[in-house]
Scaffold this motif. Sequence first.
Motif, PDB file in Angstrom:
ATOM      1  N   ILE A 102       0.618  -1.431   0.050  1.00  0.00           N
ATOM      2  CA  ILE A 102       0.274  -0.041   0.206  1.00  0.00           C
ATOM      3  C   ILE A 102       0.670   1.530  -0.048  1.00  0.00           C
ATOM      4  O   ILE A 102       0.522   1.896  -1.198  1.00  0.00           O
ATOM      5  CB  ILE A 102      -0.773  -0.015   0.969  1.00  0.00           C
ATOM      6  N   LEU A 103       1.720   1.044   0.753  1.00  0.00           N
ATOM      7  CA  LEU A 103       3.150   2.423   0.738  1.00  0.00           C
ATOM      8  C   LEU A 103       3.464   2.702  -0.624  1.00  0.00           C
ATOM      9  O   LEU A 103       3.831   3.749  -1.015  1.00  0.00           O
ATOM     10  CB  LEU A 103       3.834   1.961   2.006  1.00  0.00           C
ATOM     11  N   SER A 104       4.148   1.844  -0.890  1.00  0.00           N
ATOM     12  CA  SER A 104       4.680   1.749  -2.331  1.00  0.00           C
ATOM     13  C   SER A 104       3.938   2.541  -3.713  1.00  0.00           C
ATOM     14  O   SER A 104       3.837   3.327  -3.999  1.00  0.00           O
ATOM     15  CB  SER A 104       5.080   0.082  -2.769  1.00  0.00           C
ATOM     16  N   TYR A 105       2.326   1.620  -2.852  1.00  0.00           N
ATOM     17  CA  TYR A 105       1.671   2.179  -4.932  1.00  0.00           C
ATOM     18  C   TYR A 105       1.063   4.148  -4.221  1.00  0.00           C
ATOM     19  O   TYR A 105       1.103   4.533  -5.074  1.00  0.00           O
ATOM     20  CB  TYR A 105       0.361   1.478  -3.697  1.00  0.00           C
ATOM     21  N   ILE A 106       0.986   4.241  -2.876  1.00  0.00           N
ATOM     22  CA  ILE A 106       0.952   5.843  -2.249  1.00  0.00           C
ATOM     23  C   ILE A 106       2.647   6.510  -3.160  1.00  0.00           C
ATOM     24  O   ILE A 106       1.766   7.514  -3.802  1.00  0.00           O
ATOM     25  CB  ILE A 106       0.967   5.811  -0.577  1.00  0.00           C
ATOM     26  N   LEU A 107       3.388   6.018  -2.629  1.00  0.00           N
ATOM     27  CA  LEU A 107       4.336   6.919  -2.968  1.00  0.00           C
ATOM     28  C   LEU A 107       4.590   6.433  -4.666  1.00  0.00           C
ATOM     29  O   LEU A 107       5.326   7.686  -5.286  1.00  0.00           O
ATOM     30  CB  LEU A 107       5.241   6.528  -2.626  1.00  0.00           C
ATOM     31  N   GLY A 108       4.362   5.729  -5.646  1.00  0.00           N
ATOM     32  CA  GLY A 108       4.434   5.595  -7.199  1.00  0.00           C
ATOM     33  C   GLY A 108       3.215   6.467  -7.937  1.00  0.00           C
ATOM     34  O   GLY A 108       3.679   7.631  -8.671  1.00  0.00           O
ATOM     35  N   VAL A 109       2.010   6.484  -7.202  1.00  0.00           N
ATOM     36  CA  VAL A 109       0.999   7.888  -7.517  1.00  0.00           C
ATOM     37  C   VAL A 109       2.062   9.782  -7.027  1.00  0.00           C
ATOM     38  O   VAL A 109       1.825  10.268  -7.699  1.00  0.00           O
ATOM     39  CB  VAL A 109      -0.355   7.951  -6.939  1.00  0.00           C
ATOM     40  N   VAL A 110       2.911   9.862  -6.011  1.00  0.00           N
ATOM     41  CA  VAL A 110       2.751  10.637  -5.643  1.00  0.00           C
ATOM     42  C   VAL A 110       4.238  10.957  -6.831  1.00  0.00           C
ATOM     43  O   VAL A 110       4.960  11.861  -6.948  1.00  0.00           O
ATOM     44  CB  VAL A 110       3.926  11.255  -4.423  1.00  0.00           C
ATOM     45  N   TYR A 111       4.971   9.790  -7.027  1.00  0.00           N
ATOM     46  CA  TYR A 111       6.233   9.955  -8.147  1.00  0.00           C
ATOM     47  C   TYR A 111       5.555  10.344  -9.205  1.00  0.00           C
ATOM     48  O   TYR A 111       6.485  11.243  -9.349  1.00  0.00           O
ATOM     49  CB  TYR A 111       6.809   8.297  -8.222  1.00  0.00           C
ATOM     50  N   SER A 112       4.924   9.558 -10.305  1.00  0.00           N
ATOM     51  CA  SER A 112       4.391  10.007 -11.157  1.00  0.00           C
ATOM     52  C   SER A 112       4.245  11.187 -11.220  1.00  0.00           C
ATOM     53  O   SER A 112       3.539  12.176 -12.402  1.00  0.00           O
ATOM     54  CB  SER A 112       3.268   9.285 -11.490  1.00  0.00           C
ATOM     55  N   GLN A 113       3.315  11.914 -10.131  1.00  0.00           N
ATOM     56  CA  GLN A 113       2.631  12.759 -10.525  1.00  0.00           C
ATOM     57  C   GLN A 113       4.136  14.050 -10.270  1.00  0.00           C
ATOM     58  O   GLN A 113       3.772  15.510 -10.993  1.00  0.00           O
ATOM     59  CB  GLN A 113       1.167  13.523  -8.893  1.00  0.00           C
ATOM     60  N   SER A 114       4.766  13.515  -9.874  1.00  0.00           N
ATOM     61  CA  SER A 114       6.023  14.877 -10.167  1.00  0.00           C
ATOM     62  C   SER A 114       7.184  14.702 -10.923  1.00  0.00           C
ATOM     63  O   SER A 114       6.942  16.436 -11.798  1.00  0.00           O
ATOM     64  CB  SER A 114       6.848  14.248  -8.441  1.00  0.00           C
ATOM     65  N   ARG A 115       6.530  13.204 -11.639  1.00  0.00           N
ATOM     66  CA  ARG A 115       6.886  13.095 -13.336  1.00  0.00           C
ATOM     67  C   ARG A 115       6.772  14.338 -13.965  1.00  0.00           C
ATOM     68  O   ARG A 115       6.892  15.225 -15.513  1.00  0.00           O
ATOM     69  CB  ARG A 115       7.412  11.983 -13.838  1.00  0.00           C
ATOM     70  N   LEU A 116       4.830  14.670 -13.889  1.00  0.00           N
ATOM     71  CA  LEU A 116       4.421  15.444 -14.843  1.00  0.00           C
ATOM     72  C   LEU A 116       3.726  16.521 -14.374  1.00  0.00           C
ATOM     73  O   LEU A 116       3.913  17.367 -15.176  1.00  0.00           O
ATOM     74  CB  LEU A 116       2.538  14.394 -14.951  1.00  0.00           C
ATOM     75  N   ARG A 117       5.138  17.385 -13.664  1.00  0.00           N
ATOM     76  CA  ARG A 117       5.034  17.722 -12.802  1.00  0.00           C
ATOM     77  C   ARG A 117       3.733  18.906 -12.390  1.00  0.00           C
ATOM     78  O   ARG A 117       3.292  20.017 -12.671  1.00  0.00           O
ATOM     79  CB  ARG A 117       5.516  19.136 -14.055  1.00  0.00           C
ATOM     80  N   LEU A 118       2.888  18.294 -11.475  1.00  0.00           N
ATOM     81  CA  LEU A 118       1.495  18.028 -11.372  1.00  0.00           C
ATOM     82  C   LEU A 118       1.695  18.668 -10.002  1.00  0.00           C
ATOM     83  O   LEU A 118       0.883  19.584  -9.392  1.00  0.00           O
ATOM     84  CB  LEU A 118       0.314  16.763 -11.183  1.00  0.00           C
ATOM     85  N   LEU A 119       2.698  18.848  -8.957  1.00  0.00           N
ATOM     86  CA  LEU A 119       2.828  19.200  -7.851  1.00  0.00           C
ATOM     87  C   LEU A 119       3.729  20.587  -7.611  1.00  0.00           C
ATOM     88  O   LEU A 119       4.943  20.550  -8.542  1.00  0.00           O
ATOM     89  CB  LEU A 119       3.497  18.018  -6.789  1.00  0.00           C
ATOM     90  N   ARG A 120       3.644  21.128  -6.796  1.00  0.00           N
ATOM     91  CA  ARG A 120       4.344  22.426  -6.845  1.00  0.00           C
ATOM     92  C   ARG A 120       5.184  22.450  -5.578  1.00  0.00           C
ATOM     93  O   ARG A 120       5.991  23.642  -5.204  1.00  0.00           O
ATOM     94  CB  ARG A 120       3.686  24.054  -6.982  1.00  0.00           C
ATOM     95  N   GLY A 121       4.722  21.659  -3.946  1.00  0.00           N
ATOM     96  CA  GLY A 121       5.254  22.716  -2.803  1.00  0.00           C
ATOM     97  C   GLY A 121       4.733  20.911  -1.946  1.00  0.00           C
ATOM     98  O   GLY A 121       4.070  20.037  -2.312  1.00  0.00           O
ATOM     99  N   PHE A 122       4.708  21.556  -0.560  1.00  0.00           N
ATOM    100  CA  PHE A 122       5.095  20.621   0.648  1.00  0.00           C
ATOM    101  C   PHE A 122       2.903  20.938   0.507  1.00  0.00           C
ATOM    102  O   PHE A 122       2.639  19.091   0.567  1.00  0.00           O
ATOM    103  CB  PHE A 122       4.796  21.422   1.623  1.00  0.00           C
ATOM    104  N   SER A 123       2.039  21.728   0.607  1.00  0.00           N
ATOM    105  CA  SER A 123       0.937  21.186   0.586  1.00  0.00           C
ATOM    106  C   SER A 123       0.308  20.216  -0.360  1.00  0.00           C
ATOM    107  O   SER A 123      -1.128  19.328  -0.208  1.00  0.00           O
ATOM    108  CB  SER A 123       0.237  22.660   0.039  1.00  0.00           C
ATOM    109  N   ASP A 124       0.489  20.510  -1.650  1.00  0.00           N
ATOM    110  CA  ASP A 124       0.160  19.483  -2.914  1.00  0.00           C
ATOM    111  C   ASP A 124       0.475  18.534  -2.469  1.00  0.00           C
ATOM    112  O   ASP A 124      -0.287  16.878  -2.978  1.00  0.00           O
ATOM    113  CB  ASP A 124       0.583  19.756  -4.721  1.00  0.00           C
TER     114      ASP A 124
END
Length: 422
Positions: A315-337
């Motif tokens: 489950i943790l790896s799945y969540i971190l995979g979601v975070v990593y994919s969003q970061s690769r797409l440049r959809l994350l901008r900082g702590f709050s996102d």
Amino acid sequence: MKFSLYTNQLKRLLPSNYQLKQSLTIILTRTTYIIIVLLTYYFILRNLPKDLNYHLEMAFILVMAMSILIYLPLVEKFTRKMRVKLLSEYLTDDAESYRQAIKQFNYDSLVKHVFPDMVKITESHAGTIALLNPLGTFDFHSYFRGRQKKLSPTKEIKVKQSFLEFLRSKKNGASLMDAIHSTEINNDFMELHANFIYPFLFREKVFGFLAVSNIPNTESKHTLSLLAGQSALAIHNHVLSYHITENKKYQKEAEYADRIQDLLETGKIPDLPGWSIRAYPRNHGNLVEFFQVEDGSWYFVVLHAGRTYQHIGIILSYILGVVYSQSRLRLLRGFSDIKQLITNTFQKLDWNNKYELIIGKIDFNEIYIIQEGKQFKVVRESNDEEVVASMGWKNKIPMEKGAIQILFAEQAILRFSLSDKK
């Protein structure tokens, strides 16, 4: 022979089908916009009273306002629809259409839509895609001149470890010429009927690859790199989702843990100038991921799900995979996102247990940390393990005073220090 050579050179000079459709879409939409603006100007100028002072200037201002406030948004929407219809939502450069495609970018979409698009963009008449399945082997699908099918298990191609190692070293794709001096790898190309192969890599692991009959140009390779990265994440999440389903009632943890052990390793630590970062051996309750956000800054996340079962790591790896994919797409901008994305993902999984996390940002010579959870502790080595971060605050930690460690239940997870290299 010379005629074939001249033909290939001519094809390289001419625009590809994808480039041609893209150019025609731009010409059509911009021409439409100009015609509408001119017709509006003519209509307003004709209907304004002639005795009105500054009627030409008034007509110009009215047309300009309508063009910006009404026509431009409508034309942009029309452009998006044309690009999606003619180019495919997975190949368009439009940001909104691309984000919409990302929402649909799952395993099934990869097979049905993205795979044919990747073959088309390489200008190949045939292609084969290999996808890692939950059992650790590869499923193959073929595409030939508009027809697509899944290869039966009896015709399945065996992917040798030496071939995977070769693909891992060719992050930007490999052509047949790259394997000409290796008989074994050359035979693998022949078995796939391929002149070019692009790997799907995530955390230095091959989750699949695309084999096509034509060697794409530089622009096509760039587009392939974006699609290949997202394809690897889609396969990664598909494999993890399978294991989550299989372990839903918390049974047979040891059997499945062995099967997915290599999917749960700590994310690759970046080599940042002036920094020395070390990850200690992980346990099944914690996972770590490093990634870049939209402005290029490096962030990291440490997650603990609140339980110690082995399959919690899935489950943790799945969540971190979601975070990593969003970061690769440049959809994350900082702590709050980042925090909001993790919270939403836990909610989607109906996770009712308390979880703890640390979100950190690596700056020039300091680290910013947000901590949630009493079991985490951020200490400085050089001062009797002084605690340097408080819960609920954005903590700024200068590194000149010595290295820091991130602990969980008094066990070290990460160590940060300034490097002596210059």
